[in-house]
Design a protein around this motif. Structure first.
Motif, PDB file in Angstrom:
ATOM      1  N   PHE A  34       0.507  -1.019  -0.331  1.00 49.86           N
ATOM      2  CA  PHE A  34       0.316   0.293   0.330  1.00 49.86           C
ATOM      3  C   PHE A  34       1.214   1.084   0.504  1.00 49.86           C
ATOM      4  O   PHE A  34       2.010   1.513   0.711  1.00 49.86           O
ATOM      5  CB  PHE A  34      -1.050  -0.182   0.955  1.00 49.86           C
ATOM      6  CG  PHE A  34      -1.649  -0.883   1.392  1.00 49.86           C
ATOM      7  CD1 PHE A  34      -2.874  -1.119   0.882  1.00 49.86           C
ATOM      8  CD2 PHE A  34      -0.845  -2.581   1.656  1.00 49.86           C
ATOM      9  CE1 PHE A  34      -3.969  -2.298   0.367  1.00 49.86           C
ATOM     10  CE2 PHE A  34      -2.482  -3.672   2.038  1.00 49.86           C
ATOM     11  CZ  PHE A  34      -3.658  -3.366   1.413  1.00 49.86           C
ATOM     12  N   TRP A  35       0.037   2.420  -0.366  1.00 55.68           N
ATOM     13  CA  TRP A  35       1.255   3.223  -0.416  1.00 55.68           C
ATOM     14  C   TRP A  35       0.406   4.853  -0.391  1.00 55.68           C
ATOM     15  O   TRP A  35      -1.064   5.239  -0.702  1.00 55.68           O
ATOM     16  CB  TRP A  35       1.783   3.883  -1.913  1.00 55.68           C
ATOM     17  CG  TRP A  35       0.761   4.110  -2.849  1.00 55.68           C
ATOM     18  CD1 TRP A  35      -0.022   2.722  -4.118  1.00 55.68           C
ATOM     19  CD2 TRP A  35       0.181   4.448  -3.419  1.00 55.68           C
ATOM     20  NE1 TRP A  35      -0.043   3.732  -4.856  1.00 55.68           N
ATOM     21  CE2 TRP A  35      -0.220   4.382  -5.009  1.00 55.68           C
ATOM     22  CE3 TRP A  35       0.542   6.101  -3.140  1.00 55.68           C
ATOM     23  CZ2 TRP A  35      -0.509   5.225  -5.461  1.00 55.68           C
ATOM     24  CZ3 TRP A  35      -0.065   7.184  -4.443  1.00 55.68           C
ATOM     25  CH2 TRP A  35      -0.758   6.466  -5.561  1.00 55.68           C
ATOM     26  N   VAL A  54       6.686   4.614  -5.545  1.00 53.40           N
ATOM     27  CA  VAL A  54       6.088   2.905  -5.542  1.00 53.40           C
ATOM     28  C   VAL A  54       6.475   1.629  -6.650  1.00 53.40           C
ATOM     29  O   VAL A  54       6.654   1.079  -6.288  1.00 53.40           O
ATOM     30  CB  VAL A  54       4.955   3.296  -4.481  1.00 53.40           C
ATOM     31  CG1 VAL A  54       3.647   2.956  -5.308  1.00 53.40           C
ATOM     32  CG2 VAL A  54       5.243   1.416  -3.767  1.00 53.40           C
ATOM     33  N   HIS A  55       5.515   2.790  -7.878  1.00 56.38           N
ATOM     34  CA  HIS A  55       5.800   1.663  -8.688  1.00 56.38           C
ATOM     35  C   HIS A  55       6.964   2.047  -9.555  1.00 56.38           C
ATOM     36  O   HIS A  55       6.685   0.633 -10.022  1.00 56.38           O
ATOM     37  CB  HIS A  55       4.067   2.895  -9.911  1.00 56.38           C
ATOM     38  CG  HIS A  55       2.844   3.094  -8.917  1.00 56.38           C
ATOM     39  ND1 HIS A  55       3.017   3.753  -8.397  1.00 56.38           N
ATOM     40  CD2 HIS A  55       2.121   2.056  -9.146  1.00 56.38           C
ATOM     41  CE1 HIS A  55       0.898   3.540  -7.894  1.00 56.38           C
ATOM     42  NE2 HIS A  55       1.374   1.986  -8.315  1.00 56.38           N
ATOM     43  N   THR A 109       7.658  -1.459  -7.187  1.00 57.40           N
ATOM     44  CA  THR A 109       7.392  -2.367  -7.970  1.00 57.40           C
ATOM     45  C   THR A 109       7.706  -3.306  -9.516  1.00 57.40           C
ATOM     46  O   THR A 109       7.492  -4.330 -10.110  1.00 57.40           O
ATOM     47  CB  THR A 109       5.943  -2.823  -7.818  1.00 57.40           C
ATOM     48  OG1 THR A 109       5.386  -1.012  -8.779  1.00 57.40           O
ATOM     49  CG2 THR A 109       5.356  -2.673  -6.678  1.00 57.40           C
ATOM     50  N   THR A 118       1.525  -3.004  -5.633  1.00 58.62           N
ATOM     51  CA  THR A 118       0.781  -2.145  -5.364  1.00 58.62           C
ATOM     52  C   THR A 118      -1.117  -2.432  -5.822  1.00 58.62           C
ATOM     53  O   THR A 118      -1.106  -3.194  -6.847  1.00 58.62           O
ATOM     54  CB  THR A 118       0.740  -1.016  -5.634  1.00 58.62           C
ATOM     55  OG1 THR A 118       0.582  -1.159  -7.793  1.00 58.62           O
ATOM     56  CG2 THR A 118       2.238  -0.780  -5.460  1.00 58.62           C
TER      57      THR A 118
END
Length: 305
Positions: A123-124, A131-132, A135, A143
């Protein structure tokens, strides 16, 4: 022999009939022109403050759906992308974009949902880009935007309109204009489902360089995802508190908003852990700032309140 003037009444009658016919024809033509003008103009489309529906929305959604199923998650090969698109379209087409309900999206959620492996939910809040990037480089975490629903809808907009063609390509309502707009309702529903599917240890990436505080109760994470995590399925919540390279360190793991988050989680019987500048993520930040002092040190602080 009748008198000559007896033809006048008949002539007057015929002239009157002719005039009436002409009047009727003119009226019919005018009515046709006016009606056609109204049809061409159509009902006035509602106007809003945000950008309109993404052009070629159908092709974008279908393309992403097929790409996700074929390349990212081949195990989901049984997903019917055409049905998924039709379900999304039916959720908003020809509808006032301020009157969308969760029920409108329920068929879509059921069609596009899929299991999330335990220990992989990430989660973010206020760390969208970072965050992306993470990932994409580390496939051990997912996410919401890495699920089928989120992948199809990421950075795409849509809304309907009661008038033809039922989709508004010119403008859509912002959240400040109305809460029950198509995009807000969609992401709330998708976020709720993503949180409900989480199991094992879940990760949360927050921004410690925000002056207002890393954790905000009004965020999607704070208002929806926390309350839909299942204590019977989630064993612990791991916070990654990231600071911008060279940016302010406005909050630490002992900061006021993190303490508030800890209290919320512990009240729901979740184990809690907070780590500042999680090393793998910080190394990713340093790709663009290799010579910065923060990157030469790349220290990682751990605190378990």
């Amino acid at each position: 022999m009748p008198p000559r003037h007896s033809k006048w009444p008949r002539t007057i009658l015929l002239a009157g009939i002719a005039l009436l016919l002409v009047s009727l024809v003119v009226a019919a033509v005018l009515a046709s022109v006016l009606t056609r003008g109204k049809q061409e103009m159509g009902p006035r489309r509602l106007k809003w403050k945000d950008k309109g529906t993404t052009r070629n929305l159908r092709e974008v959604i279908l393309g992403r759906c097929y790409s996700y199923v074929a390349a990212r998650q081949p195990a989901l090969g049984d997903k019917d992308c055409l049905k998924i698109w039709e379900s999304l379209k039916q959720a908003f087409i020809y509808k006032n974009p301020c009157n969308i309900t969760p029920e409108d999206y329920q068929p879509l959620m059921e069609l596009a949902s899929h299991p999330i492996p335990c220990n992989k939910s990430l989660f973010w809040s206020k760390t969208n880009d970072l965050v992306h990037r993470y990932t994409k480089s580390n496939h051990n975490f997912l996410t919401l935007e890495d699920t089928l629903l989120g992948y199809m809808a990421d950075r795409v907009s849509w809304c309907g309109d009661p008038s033809a063609p039922g989709i508004n390509y010119e403008s859509c309502p912002k959240r400040t204009e109305c809460e029950s707009n198509p995009i807000s309702v969609f992401w709330k529903m998708a976020s709720k489902m993503f949180a409900e599917a989480a199991c094992g240890v879940v990760q949360v990436m927050l921004n410690g360089s925000i002056e207002a505080g890393a954790f905000r109760s009004s965020s999607i994470f704070g208002s929806i995802e926390i309350s839909n995590l299942n204590p019977d399925k989630v064993s612990a919540v791991q916070i990654w508190l990231m600071h911008d390279i060279g940016g302010p360190q406005s909050e630490s793991c002992s900061g006021h908003s993190i303490k508030r988050l800890k209290g919320i989680l512990e009240e729901r019987n979740f184990k809690f852990n907070c780590e500042e500048n999680h090393r793998p993520v910080q190394l990713l930040q340093c790709v663009n700032n290799p010579d910065h002092a923060d990157c030469r040190l790349c220290s990682s602080k751990m605190e378990t309140p």
